[in-house]
Design an enzyme around this catalytic site. Structure first.
Site, PDB file in Angstrom:
ATOM      1  N   ASP A  62      -1.478  -5.884   5.931  1.00 22.67           N
ATOM      2  CA  ASP A  62      -2.802  -6.766   5.300  1.00 22.67           C
ATOM      3  C   ASP A  62      -2.213  -8.176   4.987  1.00 22.67           C
ATOM      4  O   ASP A  62      -3.076  -8.840   4.517  1.00 22.67           O
ATOM      5  CB  ASP A  62      -2.663  -6.018   4.033  1.00 22.67           C
ATOM      6  N   SER A  63      -1.019  -8.534   5.848  1.00 25.46           N
ATOM      7  CA  SER A  63      -0.794 -10.116   5.815  1.00 25.46           C
ATOM      8  C   SER A  63      -1.911 -10.682   6.674  1.00 25.46           C
ATOM      9  O   SER A  63      -1.997 -11.738   6.656  1.00 25.46           O
ATOM     10  CB  SER A  63       0.518 -10.190   6.698  1.00 25.46           C
ATOM     11  N   ASP A 101      -1.328  -0.496   7.688  1.00 32.15           N
ATOM     12  CA  ASP A 101      -1.048  -0.978   6.344  1.00 32.15           C
ATOM     13  C   ASP A 101      -1.934  -0.600   5.337  1.00 32.15           C
ATOM     14  O   ASP A 101      -3.350  -0.775   5.550  1.00 32.15           O
ATOM     15  CB  ASP A 101      -0.745  -2.541   6.228  1.00 32.15           C
ATOM     16  N   LYS A 131       1.785   2.615   5.781  1.00 31.01           N
ATOM     17  CA  LYS A 131       2.709   1.953   4.905  1.00 31.01           C
ATOM     18  C   LYS A 131       2.221   1.573   3.924  1.00 31.01           C
ATOM     19  O   LYS A 131       0.763   1.427   3.741  1.00 31.01           O
ATOM     20  CB  LYS A 131       3.179   0.694   5.718  1.00 31.01           C
ATOM     21  N   GLU A 133       3.148   0.158  -0.473  1.00 32.22           N
ATOM     22  CA  GLU A 133       3.971  -0.423  -1.271  1.00 32.22           C
ATOM     23  C   GLU A 133       4.128   0.247  -2.609  1.00 32.22           C
ATOM     24  O   GLU A 133       3.176   0.669  -3.228  1.00 32.22           O
ATOM     25  CB  GLU A 133       3.663  -2.038  -1.347  1.00 32.22           C
ATOM     26  N   GLU A 200      12.023  -5.815   1.382  1.00 32.19           N
ATOM     27  CA  GLU A 200      11.596  -7.411   1.361  1.00 32.19           C
ATOM     28  C   GLU A 200      12.009  -8.082   0.141  1.00 32.19           C
ATOM     29  O   GLU A 200      12.091  -7.641  -0.818  1.00 32.19           O
ATOM     30  CB  GLU A 200       9.956  -7.159   1.511  1.00 32.19           C
TER      31      GLU A 200
END
Length: 309
Positions: A62-63, A101, A131, A133, A200
């Site tokens: 999502d960057s 993501d 992935k 978070e 991270e």
């Protein structure tokens, strides 16, 4: 034989695909010089480049909200956007494992929402795992997803989707309590069935503690060298981001500067008419001339506008 769409040589054998069990098994060999190398990608061309370079896994992150769309955070990115970029990357990837993501609010509202979002990433985007978070609060979600056959990579420490709650993109786990909380998160998601954990933005000693405490690979970004692997945003790795360079980033090339120089040369050559040259231009076909046949050909006959008798 090369296809026009992908540019792949269809006559050569397909490289062996890297799978989730293989990635997980690399935990035991990471300390013997076999660490995992991951990178982000958002299109087929970059995917082919990274795949050919031998990366183990590609994350459609999502960057993209920051490096592709020019935003200040990842929060506005939608599931449909990640699926779109995931499809493109899948077309350019033959060997590397492909991870999609899960963007902000695509999995936080309920376990069912998480399953549906992850299912779309795999069905429509071609992702081979997803992935997300989060830590202990998402352990049950991860557990259910894994039971349903969806491989999950977890992400602890600095979580960009919680940038406002964390007060910005700041290193996490510097206090004893903060470090213990992140360690507990990593243990919880690993026990829930995550096959790897991104760590991270934490102090290197904490990342090493986490790596030693769980039985799945840790993938570091801004977490020191003690993890089982590393991941970088491709635009950082290649020096395509000219406005920001976090301390943990190493630019392995300066593509932005090289791109400016190449484009400047193009502009100059267009303006002084040295591009395109003869080697970049097409001419008319040259036909052999025959005076007799040329004289008899219709194009040399006198024009007629009515009956000739």
């Amino acid at each position: 034989m090369t296809t026009a769409v992908t540019g792949r040589n269809t006559g050569s054998p397909m490289p062996s695909k890297i799978t989730v069990p293989e990635l997980r098994a690399r935990k035991s060999s990471a300390g013997r010089g076999d660490k995992l190398a991951m990178v982000t990608a958002y299109d087929a061309t970059f995917a082919r480049m990274f795949d050919g370079a031998g990366v183990d896994a590609i994350l459609v992150g999502d960057s993209l909200g920051m490096v592709i769309q020019g935003g200040t955070s990842t929060l506005p990115v939608t599931l449909d956007e990640v699926i779109y970029h995931c499809r493109a990357v899948a077309r350019g990837t033959q060997r590397a494992h492909l991870i999609g993501d899960m963007p902000f609010m695509s999995y936080q509202t309920s376990t069912d929402a998480a399953l549906l979002s992850a299912g779309r990433l795999m069905k429509e985007g071609g992702a081979e795992s997803v992935k997300l978070e989060g830590g202990r609060e998402l352990a049950d979600v991860i557990r259910r997803m894994v039971r349903m056959g969806i491989p999950v990579m977890a992400h602890v420490g600095l979580m960009p989707q919680r940038v406002h709650a964390m007060g910005g993109f700041k290193v996490q786990g510097r206090s004893d309590d903060g470090a213990d909380a992140i360690l507990e998160d990593a243990i919880a998601v690993a026990e829930a069935g995550a096959y790897a954990v991104v760590v991270e933005g934490v102090p290197a000693p904490l990342a090493e503690r986490i790596t030693n405490a769980i039985d799945v690979p840790t993938i570091g970004i801004g977490a020191g060298v003690g993890c089982d692997g590393q991941i970088l945003v491709s635009y950082d790795l290649l020096g395509l981001n000219d406005t920001m360079k976090p301390r943990f980033v190493k630019r392995f090339q300066e593509f932005f500067r090289l791109g400016v120089e190449a484009t400047r040369t193009y502009v100059d050559e267009v303006r002084n008419s040295t591009f395109p040259g003869p080697e970049h231009s097409f001419g008319l076909p040259v036909e052999p001339r025959n005076p007799v046949t040329d004289a008899l050909s219709p194009r040399h006959a006198p024009a007629t506008y009515g009956p000739t008798h």
